[in-house]
Design a protein around this motif. Sequence first.
Motif, short mmCIF file in Angstrom:
data_model
loop_
_atom_site.label_atom_id
_atom_site.label_comp_id
_atom_site.label_asym_id
_atom_site.label_seq_id
_atom_site.Cartn_x
_atom_site.Cartn_y
_atom_site.Cartn_z
N PHE A 48 23.91 -2.15 -14.08
CA PHE A 48 25.00 -2.56 -14.97
C PHE A 48 24.49 -3.54 -16.03
CE2 PHE A 48 26.99 -1.60 -10.83
CZ PHE A 48 27.81 -0.55 -11.22
N ILE A 49 23.56 -3.09 -16.83
CA ILE A 49 23.01 -3.93 -17.88
C ILE A 49 23.87 -3.82 -19.14
CG2 ILE A 49 20.99 -4.40 -19.34
CD1 ILE A 49 20.61 -5.09 -16.38
N ARG A 50 24.29 -4.96 -19.65
CA ARG A 50 25.13 -5.06 -20.85
C ARG A 50 26.47 -4.35 -20.68
NH1 ARG A 50 22.99 -7.45 -25.15
NH2 ARG A 50 24.51 -6.46 -26.54
N VAL A 51 27.05 -4.46 -19.48
CA VAL A 51 28.38 -3.90 -19.24
C VAL A 51 29.20 -4.84 -18.36
CG1 VAL A 51 27.65 -1.49 -19.43
CG2 VAL A 51 27.67 -2.60 -17.21
N ARG A 52 30.51 -4.64 -18.41
CA ARG A 52 31.43 -5.29 -17.48
C ARG A 52 31.58 -4.42 -16.24
NH1 ARG A 52 35.96 -5.12 -22.01
NH2 ARG A 52 34.63 -3.34 -22.48
N VAL A 53 31.83 -5.04 -15.11
CA VAL A 53 32.05 -4.30 -13.87
C VAL A 53 33.32 -4.81 -13.20
CG1 VAL A 53 31.06 -3.51 -11.70
CG2 VAL A 53 29.54 -4.19 -13.57
N GLY A 54 34.30 -3.92 -13.04
CA GLY A 54 35.53 -4.29 -12.35
C GLY A 54 35.36 -4.20 -10.85
N LEU A 55 35.89 -5.17 -10.12
CA LEU A 55 35.78 -5.21 -8.65
C LEU A 55 37.16 -5.28 -8.02
CD1 LEU A 55 33.01 -7.82 -7.71
CD2 LEU A 55 32.79 -5.36 -7.88
N ALA A 56 37.36 -4.49 -6.97
CA ALA A 56 38.62 -4.52 -6.22
C ALA A 56 38.45 -3.72 -4.95
CB ALA A 56 39.77 -3.94 -7.05
N TYR A 57 39.40 -3.91 -4.01
CA TYR A 57 39.42 -3.08 -2.80
C TYR A 57 40.10 -1.76 -3.11
CZ TYR A 57 38.01 -7.22 -0.21
OH TYR A 57 37.31 -8.30 0.24
N LEU A 94 20.65 -10.41 -24.77
CA LEU A 94 20.34 -10.57 -23.35
C LEU A 94 20.70 -9.33 -22.54
CD1 LEU A 94 21.71 -14.20 -22.83
CD2 LEU A 94 19.39 -13.49 -23.48
N ASP A 95 20.07 -9.21 -21.38
CA ASP A 95 20.42 -8.18 -20.41
C ASP A 95 21.47 -8.77 -19.47
OD1 ASP A 95 18.56 -6.49 -21.54
OD2 ASP A 95 17.02 -6.88 -20.03
N TRP A 96 22.70 -8.74 -19.91
CA TRP A 96 23.77 -9.40 -19.16
C TRP A 96 24.57 -8.39 -18.34
CZ3 TRP A 96 28.45 -7.34 -20.50
CH2 TRP A 96 28.54 -6.76 -21.77
N THR A 97 25.19 -8.92 -17.30
CA THR A 97 26.18 -8.18 -16.52
C THR A 97 27.36 -9.11 -16.33
OG1 THR A 97 24.47 -6.96 -15.29
CG2 THR A 97 26.68 -7.04 -14.32
N ALA A 98 28.55 -8.64 -16.66
CA ALA A 98 29.77 -9.43 -16.48
C ALA A 98 30.56 -8.87 -15.32
CB ALA A 98 30.61 -9.43 -17.76
N ILE A 99 30.56 -9.57 -14.20
CA ILE A 99 31.29 -9.16 -13.00
C ILE A 99 32.73 -9.63 -13.13
CG2 ILE A 99 31.45 -9.41 -10.49
CD1 ILE A 99 28.40 -9.92 -10.52
N CYS A 100 33.67 -8.69 -13.01
CA CYS A 100 35.08 -9.00 -13.31
C CYS A 100 35.98 -8.67 -12.12
CB CYS A 100 35.53 -8.21 -14.54
SG CYS A 100 34.57 -8.57 -16.03
N PRO A 101 36.10 -9.59 -11.18
CA PRO A 101 36.99 -9.35 -10.03
C PRO A 101 38.45 -9.52 -10.42
CG PRO A 101 36.08 -11.56 -9.91
CD PRO A 101 35.43 -10.90 -11.10
#
Length: 206
Positions: A197-206, A146-153
């Motif tokens: 952000f295809i097939r990757v994790r993305v870290g989120l923060a201020y 799949l073309d996934w994106t994992a959003i990781c706050p």
Amino acid sequence: MRIALFGATGRVGQAFLKEAGANKRYDIYALAREQKNVPHLPPERISTGNARNRDDVQHVITGSDMVISCLGTDGDDTLSVSMKHVIDIMEEENMKRLITVGTAGILKSRQHPQKFRFETNESKRKLTRAAEEHAKVFTMLEASGLDWTAICPTYLPDGEATGVYRFEKDFLPEGGSKITVGDTAHFLYQQLEARDFIRVRVGLAY
């Protein structure tokens, strides 16, 4: 675009519905245990059921263009059980785009990039059960086509969207300690048609 949404009753799921619901381009359909728990969708777009049940999951996914999962760990293995259903059904129906909301614990550790953050002292959480469940899902995503994106706050206090925050592929932005539910939903909304952000994790923060 028709979107199948899981986790619509959670904090991020409800914030996402507030963010995206007014856009007429998106037809969002959700699965919930009770219709009354999804106030931001009309009843005819809410299927009553349980994400652990493959038939319930398939009913929502069939005919959709994209799947979004804001499911939490729920104190058991519901997240990984439901995600297996989602992945299997999407692959059977030749669907590609999946966006999930996970946890910063499954991002890479800066000191030990071969490990998850929750496996090192970079994570401040003493209990790792939830992170382990999210890591199990991440492994399933990696093995999928799949073309996934994992959003990781990181830590998620309540709060409205500001639209001003940092994000980074595979890592938590340095010094980041929190991001509101509203801004997490805002970033999720931005990914509906983005391909950054295809097939990757993305870290989120201020």
